[in-house]
Design an enzyme around this catalytic site. Structure first.
Site, PDB file in Angstrom:
ATOM      1  N   CYS A  38      -5.027  -0.201  -7.106  1.00 38.95           N
ATOM      2  CA  CYS A  38      -3.881  -0.597  -6.262  1.00 38.95           C
ATOM      3  C   CYS A  38      -3.836  -2.101  -6.031  1.00 38.95           C
ATOM      4  O   CYS A  38      -2.775  -2.714  -6.128  1.00 38.95           O
ATOM      5  CB  CYS A  38      -3.893   0.162  -4.944  1.00 38.95           C
ATOM      6  SG  CYS A  38      -5.096  -0.416  -3.731  1.00 38.95           S
ATOM      7  N   GLU A  98      -0.281   1.515   9.243  1.00 40.66           N
ATOM      8  CA  GLU A  98      -1.514   2.109   9.773  1.00 40.66           C
ATOM      9  C   GLU A  98      -1.285   2.478  11.233  1.00 40.66           C
ATOM     10  O   GLU A  98      -0.445   1.874  11.889  1.00 40.66           O
ATOM     11  CB  GLU A  98      -2.694   1.127   9.689  1.00 40.66           C
ATOM     12  CG  GLU A  98      -3.295   0.991   8.313  1.00 40.66           C
ATOM     13  CD  GLU A  98      -2.496   0.085   7.385  1.00 40.66           C
ATOM     14  OE1 GLU A  98      -1.759  -0.788   7.901  1.00 40.66           O
ATOM     15  OE2 GLU A  98      -2.572   0.250   6.159  1.00 40.66           O
ATOM     16  N   THR A 109      -4.122   4.863   7.419  1.00 40.75           N
ATOM     17  CA  THR A 109      -3.109   4.474   6.442  1.00 40.75           C
ATOM     18  C   THR A 109      -2.144   5.632   6.180  1.00 40.75           C
ATOM     19  O   THR A 109      -2.574   6.714   5.800  1.00 40.75           O
ATOM     20  CB  THR A 109      -3.804   4.066   5.132  1.00 40.75           C
ATOM     21  OG1 THR A 109      -4.558   2.891   5.376  1.00 40.75           O
ATOM     22  CG2 THR A 109      -2.796   3.786   4.030  1.00 40.75           C
ATOM     23  N   TYR A 125      -9.420   0.893  -5.172  1.00 37.99           N
ATOM     24  CA  TYR A 125      -9.049  -0.511  -4.965  1.00 37.99           C
ATOM     25  C   TYR A 125      -9.050  -1.307  -6.273  1.00 37.99           C
ATOM     26  O   TYR A 125      -8.435  -2.371  -6.352  1.00 37.99           O
ATOM     27  CB  TYR A 125      -9.986  -1.156  -3.935  1.00 37.99           C
ATOM     28  CG  TYR A 125      -9.584  -0.867  -2.507  1.00 37.99           C
ATOM     29  CD1 TYR A 125      -9.095   0.389  -2.141  1.00 37.99           C
ATOM     30  CD2 TYR A 125      -9.679  -1.830  -1.518  1.00 37.99           C
ATOM     31  CE1 TYR A 125      -8.720   0.666  -0.842  1.00 37.99           C
ATOM     32  CE2 TYR A 125      -9.303  -1.562  -0.206  1.00 37.99           C
ATOM     33  CZ  TYR A 125      -8.831  -0.319   0.122  1.00 37.99           C
ATOM     34  OH  TYR A 125      -8.461  -0.053   1.413  1.00 37.99           O
ATOM     35  N   CYS A 170      -3.193   7.669  -1.624  1.00 35.16           N
ATOM     36  CA  CYS A 170      -4.499   7.797  -2.301  1.00 35.16           C
ATOM     37  C   CYS A 170      -5.586   8.372  -1.417  1.00 35.16           C
ATOM     38  O   CYS A 170      -6.508   9.026  -1.908  1.00 35.16           O
ATOM     39  CB  CYS A 170      -4.963   6.437  -2.809  1.00 35.16           C
ATOM     40  SG  CYS A 170      -3.641   5.351  -3.314  1.00 35.16           S
ATOM     41  N   HIS A 198     -12.667   5.942  -2.915  1.00 35.45           N
ATOM     42  CA  HIS A 198     -11.676   4.987  -2.408  1.00 35.45           C
ATOM     43  C   HIS A 198     -12.004   3.557  -2.848  1.00 35.45           C
ATOM     44  O   HIS A 198     -11.112   2.728  -2.994  1.00 35.45           O
ATOM     45  CB  HIS A 198     -11.550   5.098  -0.891  1.00 35.45           C
ATOM     46  CG  HIS A 198     -10.172   4.732  -0.421  1.00 35.45           C
ATOM     47  ND1 HIS A 198      -9.025   5.279  -0.953  1.00 35.45           N
ATOM     48  CD2 HIS A 198      -9.743   3.825   0.500  1.00 35.45           C
ATOM     49  CE1 HIS A 198      -7.959   4.733  -0.376  1.00 35.45           C
ATOM     50  NE2 HIS A 198      -8.368   3.848   0.510  1.00 35.45           N
ATOM     51  N   GLU A 202      -6.963  -5.792   4.153  1.00 35.57           N
ATOM     52  CA  GLU A 202      -7.437  -4.470   3.733  1.00 35.57           C
ATOM     53  C   GLU A 202      -8.421  -4.589   2.579  1.00 35.57           C
ATOM     54  O   GLU A 202      -9.306  -3.748   2.419  1.00 35.57           O
ATOM     55  CB  GLU A 202      -6.263  -3.571   3.343  1.00 35.57           C
ATOM     56  CG  GLU A 202      -6.707  -2.120   3.269  1.00 35.57           C
ATOM     57  CD  GLU A 202      -5.589  -1.185   2.890  1.00 35.57           C
ATOM     58  OE1 GLU A 202      -4.861  -1.493   1.934  1.00 35.57           O
ATOM     59  OE2 GLU A 202      -5.445  -0.147   3.545  1.00 35.57           O
ATOM     60  N   CYS A 236       0.868  -1.189   0.000  1.00 33.03           N
ATOM     61  CA  CYS A 236       0.000   0.000   0.000  1.00 33.03           C
ATOM     62  C   CYS A 236       0.898   1.230   0.000  1.00 33.03           C
ATOM     63  O   CYS A 236       1.745   1.390   0.877  1.00 33.03           O
ATOM     64  CB  CYS A 236      -0.886  -0.017   1.240  1.00 33.03           C
ATOM     65  SG  CYS A 236      -1.704   1.539   1.583  1.00 33.03           S
TER      66      CYS A 236
HETATM   67 FE1  SF4 Z   1      -3.324   1.935   0.019  1.00 35.52          FE
HETATM   68 FE2  SF4 Z   1      -4.758   1.119  -2.071  1.00 35.52          FE
HETATM   69 FE3  SF4 Z   1      -5.846   2.763  -0.240  1.00 35.52          FE
HETATM   70 FE4  SF4 Z   1      -3.939   3.608  -1.968  1.00 35.52          FE
HETATM   71  S1  SF4 Z   1      -6.033   2.895  -2.471  1.00 35.52           S
HETATM   72  S2  SF4 Z   1      -4.053   4.043   0.204  1.00 35.52           S
HETATM   73  S3  SF4 Z   1      -2.632   1.809  -2.089  1.00 35.52           S
HETATM   74  S4  SF4 Z   1      -5.149   0.638   0.077  1.00 35.52           S
HETATM   75 FE    FE Z   2      -6.952   1.564   2.074  1.00 35.20          FE
END
Ligand code: SF4
Ligand code: FE
Length: 483
Positions: free
Chosen positions: A299, A257, A191, A296, A104, A292, A447, A100
């Site tokens: 990422c 985190e 995060t 996902y 983001c 968000h 996650e 991660c």
């Molecule tokens: Fe982490 Fe994915 Fe959230 Fe970006 S979108 S902060 S990489 S979990």
């Molecule tokens: Fe996340």
């Protein structure tokens, strides 16, 4: 300075005066801490790649506000192309870090705040949108990393914020002053907070009139007086203290985190983006969560690419890449991973402008995206473990491998195909272990379940957005039912 280099970013974090605790001790300097450093390296990648000409189009864009080239992580999406590029950028970073990369949440908070503050101002004549834009320009001009803090501890899930036995279980305003407000509470699972310059706080649920003091949103530097962080443990985290690159699996990158405490933190007026307009709390939550959930689809796909590659390498080293069941399992992993990418791209391509002019993803498709993410990475992990074999959890330590007596024995008996060293075989198995069970499993596996909202949160949104009434009408029309 519109774009920082990776090195400048690291030094900018070193200069901050954050209050961080880990294993019961204060962390003097997170930049040099062996457990925290890999997570900083992941964020650094968002700066390093932005410097490379081949990634310029994905990692950067021209700010419509300033005309300067900025990092896409500080950008307000102005088209469906912007939304798609965001997802592609996240896939790229997942591929480069297998972790991660944390930046983001701030980007998603930026875009949710941009449209929500505009709509609050329209109704109440407040100045939250101007406040937010000023903050946004400051972050764009200085290329800052911003944490997006939404999740309150929540205490008794059956009670509203104001009805909790302890009033601090949701972050709230405890004092209103001429020049600003004072807030108290905590945000959980934050995060990348210790790798960020600033934090945007948002409410975590829709609220009613009795929750007015809890309907608050603002931005402060992460080293503001009264903020402190308690770092979360990750499976196998202390392996990073043992000095063995081999045993860690992914030595350079990770995620982090923390539980963040706001112990009477002062927020000046020009950093406030919502203060009591409780009926807009749900809008901000829904938009942030929607962005968000889109994230996902980028990422996790990038990290999935690394895991699929690792499983295929393990199969090569085991001497069975041509076995039909292995080939089929790798095809299945790719099918699942690309399905997630399809969802990320689809909710972006179907995006629409908001009243403020920035672009919002299609909420139904973003929630479907995240719902799939709560399942598919688990199946991808299962297949990777199947292909890797049990050695991924029974292999001896590097210390044994380097021992003059034991090393040659391990080398002899744990070899796969004869043309590959035992060390390389162990390396790829440790990477799979890291992604499926170790520190990176926080970011890839669990996650996937709870990040950006647990599965039920998406099902509520799917129920709301799915337009079942229209589907019933379709069926009745085909069946010639008139009622
Ligand atoms: Fe982490 Fe994915 Fe959230 Fe970006 S979108 S902060 S990489 S979990
Ligand atoms: Fe996340």
């Amino acid at each position: 300075m519109a774009l920082m280099t990776g090195e400048q970013y690291i030094e900018s974090i070193r200069k901050m005066n954050m209050e961080i605790y880990q294993f019961g001790k204060k962390v003097e300097n997170p930049v040099d801490d062996p457990i925290l450093r890999p997570s900083l390296n992941s964020v650094r990648m968002t700066y390093d790649l932005a410097q490379l000409p081949e990634y310029q189009d994905l990692m950067t864009t021209i700010s419509p506000e300033t005309g300067e080239r900025i990092n896409r992580f500080t950008h307000i999406h102005r088209s469906t192309t912007d939304l798609r590029n965001k997802v592609k950028m996240q896939r790229l970073l997942g591929q480069k870090t297998a972790a991660c990369f944390q930046r983001c949440v701030g980007m998603d908070a930026f875009n949710a705040e941009y449209s929500t503050t505009f709509e609050i101002d329209k109704k109440y004549g407040t100045h939250y949108h101007d406040n937010f834009k000023k903050f946004m320009l400051y972050c764009q001009e200085n290329d800052l990393t911003v944490d997006g803090a939404m999740t309150d501890p929540k205490g008794d899930r059956g009670l509203a914020p104001h009805a909790q036995a302890d009033p601090d279980l949701y972050l709230h305003v405890v004092e209103k002053r001429e020049d600003g407000i004072v807030v108290r509470g905590a945000k959980a699972h934050q995060t990348g907070i210790c790798n960020s310059h600033e934090v945007i706080c948002m409410p975590t649920i829709a609220m009613g009139p009795d929750d007015k003091d809890y309907a608050v949103s603002f931005a402060v530097p992460v080293d503001a007086e009264g903020i402190y962080m308690i770092i979360g443990r990750q499976s196998c985290d202390t392996r990073k203290l043992e000095g063995s690159d081999l045993d860690v699996g992914n030595v350079e990158f990770g995620g982090v985190e923390a539980l963040v405490i706001f112990d009477d933190v002062f927020v000046p007026n020009d950093r406030i983006f919502m203060n009591g307009e409780f009926e807009f709390a749900g809008m901000l939550v829904e938009r942030f969560a929607g962005y968000h959930r889109q994230s996902y689809g980028g990422c996790k796909v990038g990290v999935g690419d690394v895991l699929i590659g690792a499983a295929a390498v393990a199969a090569d080293y085991n001497g069975c890449p041509k076995a039909s069941h292995i080939k089929d399992k790798i095809i299945e992993m790719q099918h699942l991973n690309e399905t997630l990418f399809c969802c990320g791209i689809a909710c972006s391509a179907e995006g629409q402008p908001t009243e403020s002019g920035n672009y919002m993803i299609n909420l139904l498709l973003a929630n479907v995206c995240k719902q799939n993410v709560t399942r598919f990475p688990y199946e991808i992990v299962r297949l990777a473990e199947d292909i890797a074999g049990g050695l991924m959890v029974t292999a001896p330590s590097e210390k044994d491998f380097r021992d003059p007596k034991l090393g040659p024995v391990i080398d002899k008996y744990l070899r796969g195909t004869n043309d590959v060293t035992t060390e390389n075989r162990l390396k790829i198995l440790r990477l799979i272990e890291n992604l499926c069970l170790g520190t990176a499993a926080v970011g890839y596996r669990t996650e996937s379940m709870h990040g950006a909202g647990s599965p039920q949160a998406q099902r509520v949104m799917i129920a709301r957005q799915g337009n079942l009434g229209m589907k019933k009408k379709l069926a009745k029309a085909i069946a010639h039912i008139e009622d």
